[in-house]
Write a protein that holds these residues in place. Structure first.
Motif, PDB file in Angstrom:
ATOM      1  N   PRO A  64       0.851  -1.198   0.000  1.00  0.00           N
ATOM      2  CA  PRO A  64       0.000   0.000   0.000  1.00  0.00           C
ATOM      3  C   PRO A  64       0.887   1.249   0.000  1.00  0.00           C
ATOM      4  CG  PRO A  64      -0.084  -1.112   2.137  1.00  0.00           C
ATOM      5  CD  PRO A  64       0.749  -1.964   1.233  1.00  0.00           C
ATOM      6  N   ARG A  65       0.346   2.367  -0.467  1.00  0.00           N
ATOM      7  CA  ARG A  65       1.141   3.592  -0.623  1.00  0.00           C
ATOM      8  C   ARG A  65       1.918   4.005   0.630  1.00  0.00           C
ATOM      9  NH1 ARG A  65       0.181   5.147  -5.642  1.00  0.00           N
ATOM     10  NH2 ARG A  65      -1.877   4.838  -6.532  1.00  0.00           N
ATOM     11  N   PRO A  66       1.324   4.012   1.827  1.00  0.00           N
ATOM     12  CA  PRO A  66       2.120   4.418   3.006  1.00  0.00           C
ATOM     13  C   PRO A  66       3.335   3.509   3.239  1.00  0.00           C
ATOM     14  CG  PRO A  66      -0.219   4.423   3.528  1.00  0.00           C
ATOM     15  CD  PRO A  66      -0.081   3.779   2.175  1.00  0.00           C
ATOM     16  N   LEU A  67       3.177   2.233   2.956  1.00  0.00           N
ATOM     17  CA  LEU A  67       4.291   1.302   3.134  1.00  0.00           C
ATOM     18  C   LEU A  67       5.349   1.505   2.053  1.00  0.00           C
ATOM     19  CD1 LEU A  67       5.092  -0.759   5.177  1.00  0.00           C
ATOM     20  CD2 LEU A  67       3.890  -2.500   3.866  1.00  0.00           C
ATOM     21  N   ARG A  68       4.939   1.951   0.880  1.00  0.00           N
ATOM     22  CA  ARG A  68       5.915   2.276  -0.169  1.00  0.00           C
ATOM     23  C   ARG A  68       6.831   3.401   0.297  1.00  0.00           C
ATOM     24  NH1 ARG A  68       1.959   2.325  -5.523  1.00  0.00           N
ATOM     25  NH2 ARG A  68       1.372   0.121  -5.360  1.00  0.00           N
ATOM     26  N   ARG A  69       6.256   4.399   0.957  1.00  0.00           N
ATOM     27  CA  ARG A  69       7.068   5.508   1.474  1.00  0.00           C
ATOM     28  C   ARG A  69       8.040   5.013   2.554  1.00  0.00           C
ATOM     29  NH1 ARG A  69       2.208   8.026   0.515  1.00  0.00           N
ATOM     30  NH2 ARG A  69       1.431   7.851   2.633  1.00  0.00           N
ATOM     31  N   ALA A  70       7.557   4.142   3.425  1.00  0.00           N
ATOM     32  CA  ALA A  70       8.429   3.579   4.460  1.00  0.00           C
ATOM     33  C   ALA A  70       9.559   2.763   3.825  1.00  0.00           C
ATOM     34  CB  ALA A  70       7.610   2.713   5.421  1.00  0.00           C
ATOM     35  N   CYS A  71       9.248   2.031   2.775  1.00  0.00           N
ATOM     36  CA  CYS A  71      10.243   1.242   2.047  1.00  0.00           C
ATOM     37  C   CYS A  71      11.329   2.149   1.489  1.00  0.00           C
ATOM     38  CB  CYS A  71       9.544   0.464   0.929  1.00  0.00           C
ATOM     39  SG  CYS A  71      10.645  -0.306  -0.265  1.00  0.00           S
ATOM     40  N   ALA A  72      10.951   3.221   0.800  1.00  0.00           N
ATOM     41  CA  ALA A  72      11.928   4.152   0.228  1.00  0.00           C
ATOM     42  C   ALA A  72      12.780   4.786   1.321  1.00  0.00           C
ATOM     43  CB  ALA A  72      11.218   5.219  -0.593  1.00  0.00           C
ATOM     44  N   GLY A  73      12.164   5.123   2.441  1.00  0.00           N
ATOM     45  CA  GLY A  73      12.914   5.691   3.556  1.00  0.00           C
ATOM     46  C   GLY A  73      13.922   4.717   4.134  1.00  0.00           C
ATOM     47  N   GLU A  74      13.537   3.473   4.256  1.00  0.00           N
ATOM     48  CA  GLU A  74      14.451   2.442   4.779  1.00  0.00           C
ATOM     49  C   GLU A  74      15.606   2.194   3.820  1.00  0.00           C
ATOM     50  OE1 GLU A  74      14.775  -0.123   7.744  1.00  0.00           O
ATOM     51  OE2 GLU A  74      14.435   2.001   8.085  1.00  0.00           O
ATOM     52  N   ILE A  75      15.317   2.174   2.535  1.00  0.00           N
ATOM     53  CA  ILE A  75      16.391   1.995   1.562  1.00  0.00           C
ATOM     54  C   ILE A  75      17.367   3.162   1.679  1.00  0.00           C
ATOM     55  CG2 ILE A  75      16.941   1.959  -0.907  1.00  0.00           C
ATOM     56  CD1 ILE A  75      14.287   0.384  -1.284  1.00  0.00           C
ATOM     57  N   GLY A  76      16.854   4.380   1.800  1.00  0.00           N
ATOM     58  CA  GLY A  76      17.715   5.536   1.998  1.00  0.00           C
ATOM     59  C   GLY A  76      18.525   5.452   3.280  1.00  0.00           C
TER      60      GLY A  76
END
Length: 148
Positions: A64-76
């Motif tokens: 889901p979109r909120p988890l996509r943002r968390a994913c990108a943040g974790e990768i960063g």
């Protein structure tokens, strides 16, 4: 063939125990050393700034979109400055499909524009993106540049 420095390590992450077991068997058959771990994208099991490259394949469209943002943040969080991320995923098909490609799309899709926007908003600089040339697959290559 992928290149890893002599002192480097390849990690494989998936939230599914079954997928980790399957990947581990494949790596063992090929005598390829990989450190597989059961983990989620919103809590990667690595220290800050400890990874050179992240490759995400056919995963983002499941989130889901909120988890996509968390994913990108974790990768960063885990990438070293100048580190790269390569994301490959499905775009919605131009027309309805049957067969195995149609079954894969039942889990959703994410446009290349959505991936670009997601990465840029998380602090990445997109280097390149476009179609892979197979079905509705697309890729986005970005580098981590934000100083946090």
């Amino acid at each position: 063939k992928a290149c890893v420095r002599a002192d480097g390590t390849v990690h494989g992450i998936d939230a599914s125990k079954e997928m980790i077991e399957q990947a581990s068997r494949k790596a063992q058959r090929r005598r390829t050393p990989v450190d597989f771990r059961i983990a989620t994208v919103e809590a990667l099991p690595f220290p800050d700034r400890s990874v050179d490259v992240v490759f995400s394949t056919l995963m983002l469209h499941h989130l889901p979109r909120p988890l996509r943002r968390a994913c990108a943040g974790e990768i960063g969080r885990v990438l070293r400055p100048g580190g790269r991320v390569l994301m490959a995923d499905f775009q919605a098909p131009a027309r309805q499909r049957g067969g195995w490609l149609g079954r894969l799309h039942r889990h959703g899709s994410v446009t290349v524009e959505e991936v670009r926007e997601l990465l840029v908003s998380a602090g990445f600089r997109v280097l390149e993106s476009g179609p892979v040339g197979v079905g509705d697959l697309h890729f986005t290559l970005a580098t981590w540049e934000e100083n946090r």
